[in-house]
Each structure stands twice: as structure tokens, then as C-alpha cells.
Design an enzyme around this catalytic site. Structure first.
Site, PDB file in Angstrom:
ATOM      1  N   HIS A 238       0.855  -1.190   0.000  1.00 32.58           N
ATOM      2  CA  HIS A 238       0.000   0.000   0.000  1.00 32.58           C
ATOM      3  C   HIS A 238       0.887   1.236   0.000  1.00 32.58           C
ATOM      4  O   HIS A 238       1.867   1.305   0.740  1.00 32.58           O
ATOM      5  CB  HIS A 238      -0.905   0.008   1.239  1.00 32.58           C
ATOM      6  CG  HIS A 238      -1.957   1.080   1.208  1.00 32.58           C
ATOM      7  ND1 HIS A 238      -1.666   2.408   1.414  1.00 32.58           N
ATOM      8  CD2 HIS A 238      -3.294   1.008   0.992  1.00 32.58           C
ATOM      9  CE1 HIS A 238      -2.775   3.114   1.332  1.00 32.58           C
ATOM     10  NE2 HIS A 238      -3.773   2.290   1.062  1.00 32.58           N
ATOM     11  N   CYS A 276      -3.839   2.362  -4.572  1.00 31.98           N
ATOM     12  CA  CYS A 276      -4.736   3.214  -3.803  1.00 31.98           C
ATOM     13  C   CYS A 276      -4.794   4.592  -4.452  1.00 31.98           C
ATOM     14  O   CYS A 276      -3.826   5.360  -4.384  1.00 31.98           O
ATOM     15  CB  CYS A 276      -4.279   3.331  -2.349  1.00 31.98           C
ATOM     16  SG  CYS A 276      -5.334   4.415  -1.361  1.00 31.98           S
ATOM     17  N   HIS A 303      -7.748   0.073  -4.181  1.00 27.92           N
ATOM     18  CA  HIS A 303      -8.543   0.950  -3.311  1.00 27.92           C
ATOM     19  C   HIS A 303      -8.996   2.135  -4.150  1.00 27.92           C
ATOM     20  O   HIS A 303      -8.159   2.863  -4.691  1.00 27.92           O
ATOM     21  CB  HIS A 303      -7.701   1.487  -2.154  1.00 27.92           C
ATOM     22  CG  HIS A 303      -7.312   0.464  -1.144  1.00 27.92           C
ATOM     23  ND1 HIS A 303      -6.543   0.775  -0.032  1.00 27.92           N
ATOM     24  CD2 HIS A 303      -7.576  -0.867  -1.053  1.00 27.92           C
ATOM     25  CE1 HIS A 303      -6.360  -0.310   0.690  1.00 27.92           C
ATOM     26  NE2 HIS A 303      -6.973  -1.319   0.081  1.00 27.92           N
ATOM     27  N   ASP A 357     -12.648   2.803  -0.825  1.00 26.18           N
ATOM     28  CA  ASP A 357     -11.845   3.145   0.344  1.00 26.18           C
ATOM     29  C   ASP A 357     -12.427   4.373   1.023  1.00 26.18           C
ATOM     30  O   ASP A 357     -12.758   5.361   0.366  1.00 26.18           O
ATOM     31  CB  ASP A 357     -10.406   3.408  -0.097  1.00 26.18           C
ATOM     32  CG  ASP A 357      -9.431   3.346   1.060  1.00 26.18           C
ATOM     33  OD1 ASP A 357      -9.824   2.896   2.145  1.00 26.18           O
ATOM     34  OD2 ASP A 357      -8.269   3.751   0.862  1.00 26.18           O
ATOM     35  N   HIS A 358     -12.515   4.289   2.331  1.00 20.31           N
ATOM     36  CA  HIS A 358     -13.061   5.368   3.147  1.00 20.31           C
ATOM     37  C   HIS A 358     -14.465   5.746   2.666  1.00 20.31           C
ATOM     38  O   HIS A 358     -15.022   5.152   1.762  1.00 20.31           O
ATOM     39  CB  HIS A 358     -12.124   6.578   3.162  1.00 20.31           C
ATOM     40  CG  HIS A 358     -10.794   6.272   3.766  1.00 20.31           C
ATOM     41  ND1 HIS A 358      -9.752   7.169   3.821  1.00 20.31           N
ATOM     42  CD2 HIS A 358     -10.313   5.137   4.350  1.00 20.31           C
ATOM     43  CE1 HIS A 358      -8.699   6.629   4.397  1.00 20.31           C
ATOM     44  NE2 HIS A 358      -9.017   5.391   4.714  1.00 20.31           N
ATOM     45  N   TYR A 374     -14.648   4.411   7.888  1.00 20.01           N
ATOM     46  CA  TYR A 374     -15.199   3.083   7.607  1.00 20.01           C
ATOM     47  C   TYR A 374     -16.637   2.918   8.090  1.00 20.01           C
ATOM     48  O   TYR A 374     -17.043   1.827   8.493  1.00 20.01           O
ATOM     49  CB  TYR A 374     -14.290   2.005   8.204  1.00 20.01           C
ATOM     50  CG  TYR A 374     -12.975   1.919   7.480  1.00 20.01           C
ATOM     51  CD1 TYR A 374     -12.871   1.232   6.277  1.00 20.01           C
ATOM     52  CD2 TYR A 374     -11.842   2.572   7.964  1.00 20.01           C
ATOM     53  CE1 TYR A 374     -11.675   1.179   5.584  1.00 20.01           C
ATOM     54  CE2 TYR A 374     -10.637   2.528   7.272  1.00 20.01           C
ATOM     55  CZ  TYR A 374     -10.563   1.826   6.090  1.00 20.01           C
ATOM     56  OH  TYR A 374      -9.372   1.790   5.402  1.00 20.01           O
TER      57      TYR A 374
END
Length: 416
Positions: A238, A276, A303, A357-358, A374
Site C-alpha cells: 500500500h 490506492c 482501493h 476506500d473510506h 469506515y
């Protein structure tokens, strides 16, 4: 792409049922209860799998698709003599994961802290709340709260002075809140580092610059990637978040050049990337669609999120998934084209696991306690938008291919 969401285990306020109802087929999780550096046993892995799959005979099946993360011990990052024993434990965990059928493992190599933010509840114009990073607030923490030796050199004089003036007007509660946010531990944790211990952790990196950290990363990868290759595991790093140095700590997974060097350090397919878009997209010099085109064959996990740089480009907040600075259309199109390339080439792994993601805290989740970034509904919105975008791109590419095939057939008839 395989649609997934991150789940932090039995203590996660977001249930597996919520992931299933969001349309996920895969679960991204880890054994967060295990100490960093410990071997993940087959029994512990199977226990988590059984929990995920418990209702598969009655409802839409879920499976543990991706490990995020199998953490790297700090002694490996620091290059200490004990690193080989921790690498051996990491290799054993990979073997046990493979024995249980798990074939994608995400990790990161950020020293001390994982992702860093200064606000976990930034109000957006629509009333939802987002994660945010403000350079001046981070400088305030570093200069006025932590008081790290040598920190002055890392900030512009105007930023340092503004930070001191801001600090002088802050309440004790505001200082404590900023401290807790900056020192928040790994995702899925609500426990922050203790301030009095934190400086000692930074001191241990005093002699480790970017070149040394990069070599320690490459040493680790050269040891574990061949094992992953034998096991059929995609090992995927990541990127740094944010993708630049903080607190005097080097960051070495921030740019395309960083990723290219890592892939070359152990040139086997297993040595790959968690792509990501949020982390990489913070930097203006990262061409995300181009990176997918050039490095796509080594992307094992995706992501998808977007960040928005503010007037000071060092400041950013989490945007809606289809807005912000990430050209999500171009990114998803490049990822779909990579999957199609793999299928045409007859590769074994053609589907990329992806998670939104998020996500903004919104609607009923505004009244609930969830892990920062999350909450359920914000990620559900993101996944729905990304699912629709992917469907539109696939349909467009399919229609385009069909039209080109028809045109070629007509030209062939005319030629005869």
C-alpha cells in the site's frame, strides 16, 4: 472487479450482513488481535473464515478475499538484526494463509504511523463528515505539542509562526483532540499512541534516511516475494498516506518511481501493488491512469477513493468517490482494460479485488460510533457509484468492440 469492503472483525460496528447487502462478494480483513510479528496460525485463519462464511448456506455467499494487512514488524523496517526472525514468521503466515486458500495479501512499509490525518470529522457542504489533513495543524502538533527536536526545519517559516499563534488560542480539549487524531494507531483501532512514548519511537529512526528505509524494504521483499510466488499469493504494498515525509520520517512508497524500483528489486509477479487512488492521488505528479497502464500487470488489489487538494495543496480532504482530484472515469477504465488484457492473455488471475476506500459519515451513521473512514453508508454510496461507473465503461467498451467488428465484416464483404 471483485467488489469488497474492509471489515475489522467481530468488534466492527459494521456487520457482515451490511457488507452482503451492499453487494459485496469479498471481505477484506485481518487478524487485528494478533501481535505484530506473530505467526498467523491455520487455526486462527480458519476461525475468521468460518465467521465470514457462517451464513453462506442461507444468504449470498461471502468469502475472505484479501488480507489487509499482514503488518510488517518495525524491526524489519529499521533493519535490525532481529529482522530475519520476523521475516521467517511472515513467511510462515503466508504459507498458512495459502493453505487456507487466501491468495491476496496487502501490507505497508510506513514507519511508526499508518495513514495520518488532523481531522476525523470535517463538515462537508452536504452535511456529511470527512477525513481531512491540514499542514498547519500538523505543524502545530509537531512544533507545539510534540516539540520534536529539529522539527522547525520541516516547515515554512510562515506556517510555523501561524501554527504557534493558533496553538496559543487553543483550549486544552482542542489540543487533546488534535493529539489523539494525529497519534491514532492502525486503521480499525481507536487507541492512540501515548505522547510521552511517541518521541522515543521517532528517535529510533534518527539514523534511517530514505535510502536506508528503501533498502530495508527491498531486503524484506527479496525475502518474502519468492515465497509468495511459490504459494500463488499476490503480495501487494500500500502506498504512503500522505505520500510525503512526516515527523522527520522517510516515506519511500509515494511515486511511480518508488513503485517501479520496488518491483525491480524482486522481479517476480507476486511482488505487486495495492493501487490506492486516494493516497497516490494526493500528489500532482502521479499520473494514475498512466501508472495503471504501465504497472497494471503487477496490481493485485485496488482501493478506489478520491481526495481533494485545497488552496494550500498540502491540505486535502476525502472527497466523494467520483469527484475530487482523481479522474475516476479514467482510472476505472484503465483497470477494466487491464482485466480484459489479462483475460485475452489467458492469465489465471483476471479479476481485481476492489474496495471503496473510506467514505463520508452520513445519514444515520452521523449518530453512530464507527471507525474513522469506515462507516457503512458512505462506503455503500461509494461502492454503488463505482459499480455503476464500471458497468457503463464495460458496456461502452463492449459496444465499441462490436461496432468495430461489424465494420470490419462489412469492409471484408465490400472487398470481395
Amino acid at each position: 472487479m471483485l467488489q469488497t469492503m474492509r471489515w475489522f472483525g467481530p468488534q466492527d460496528p459494521v456487520s457482515l450482513a451490511a457488507l452482503r447487502q451492499a453487494g459485496c462478494a469479498g471481505v477484506v480483513t485481518a487478524l487485528h488481535q494478533m501481535p505484530v510479528g506473530a505467526v498467523w496460525s491455520v487455526e486462527a485463519i480458519q476461525e475468521r473464515q468460518q465467521l465470514i462464511e457462517a451464513d453462506n448456506d442461507k444468504q449470498t455467499p461471502l468469502h475472505w478475499a484479501v488480507v489487509e494487512s499482514l503488518p510488517v514488524h518495525e524491526d524489519i523496517k529499521k533493519g535490525r538484526p532481529t529482522r530475519d526472525q520476523y521475516i521467517a514468521a511472515y513467511q510462515e503466515s503466508l504459507r498458512n494463509l495459502a493453505a487456507c486458500g487466501i491468495r491476496t495479501v496487502c501490507y505497508n512499509f510506513m514507519p511508526v504511523l499508518d495513514w495520518s490525518r488532523t481531522n476525523l470529522s470535517y463538515p462537508m457542504p452536504d452535511g456529511s463528515r470527512a477525513l481531512r489533513f491540514v499542514w498547519q495543524d500538523f505543524a502545530l502538533f509537531d512544533l507545539c505539542i510534540l516539540r520534536r527536536p529539529g522539527a522547525e526545519a520541516d516547515y515554512e517559516p510562515t506556517v510555523a509562526e501561524a501554527a504557534r499563534q493558533q496553538f496559543a488560542s487553543m483550549t486544552t480539549e482542542e489540543v487533546q483532540l488534535l493529539t489523539n487524531v494525529v497519534l491514532l494507531g492502525l486503521p480499525g483501532s481507536e487507541e492512540a499512541f501515548e505522547l510521552h512514548q511517541f518521541q522515543s519511537l521517532l528517535n529510533e529512526y534518527a539514523a534511517i534516511d530514505a535510502a536506508a528505509l528503501r533498502e530495508n524494504l527491498h531486503y524484506f521483499v527479496r525475502a518474502v516475494a519468492p515465497v509468495a510466488e511459490e504459494l500463488g499469493i499476490g503480495l501487494c504494498i500500500h502506498p504512503d498516506d500522505p505520500p510525503y515525509p512526516l515527523l522527520g520520517l522517510p516515506r519511500v512508497v509515494s511515486t511511480e518511481a518508488d513503485l517501479t524500483a520496488l518491483l525491480a528489486a524482486c522481479d517476480v509477479p507476486a511482488n505487486g501493488i495495492t493501487f490506492c487512488t486516494g493516497s497516490l492521488g494526493i500528489r500532482t505528479d502521479n499520473d494514475l491512469p498512466g501508472m495503471i497502464q504501465r504497472l497494471g500487470h503487477r496490481i493485485h488489489f485496488v482501493h478506489l477513493r478520491s481526495t481533494k487538494r485545497e488552496e494550500n495543496p498540502r491540505n486535502f480532504h476525502e472527497a466523494d468517490h467520483l469527484t475530487g482530484d482523481v479522474d475516476m472515469y479514467a482510472v476505472v477504465r484503465a483497470l477494466v482494460e487491464e482485466e480484459l488484457r489479462r483475460k485475452a492473455a489467458g492469465e489465471e488471475k483476471t479479476t481485481l479485488p476492489m474496495r471503496p476506500d473510506h467514505g463520508h459519515q452520513m445519514l444515520d451513521d452521523l449518530e453512530k460510533r464507527t471507525y474513522p473512514g469506515y462507516s457503512a453508508i458512505g462506503r455503500l454510496r461509494g461502492l454503488a457509484e463505482l459499480r455503476g461507473l464500471e458497468l457503463g465503461i464495460r458496456r461502452s467498451l463492449s459496444d465499441q468492440a462490436a461496432a468495430e467488428k461489424s465494420t470490419l465484416a462489412m469492409l471484408s464483404v465490400d472487398a470481395r
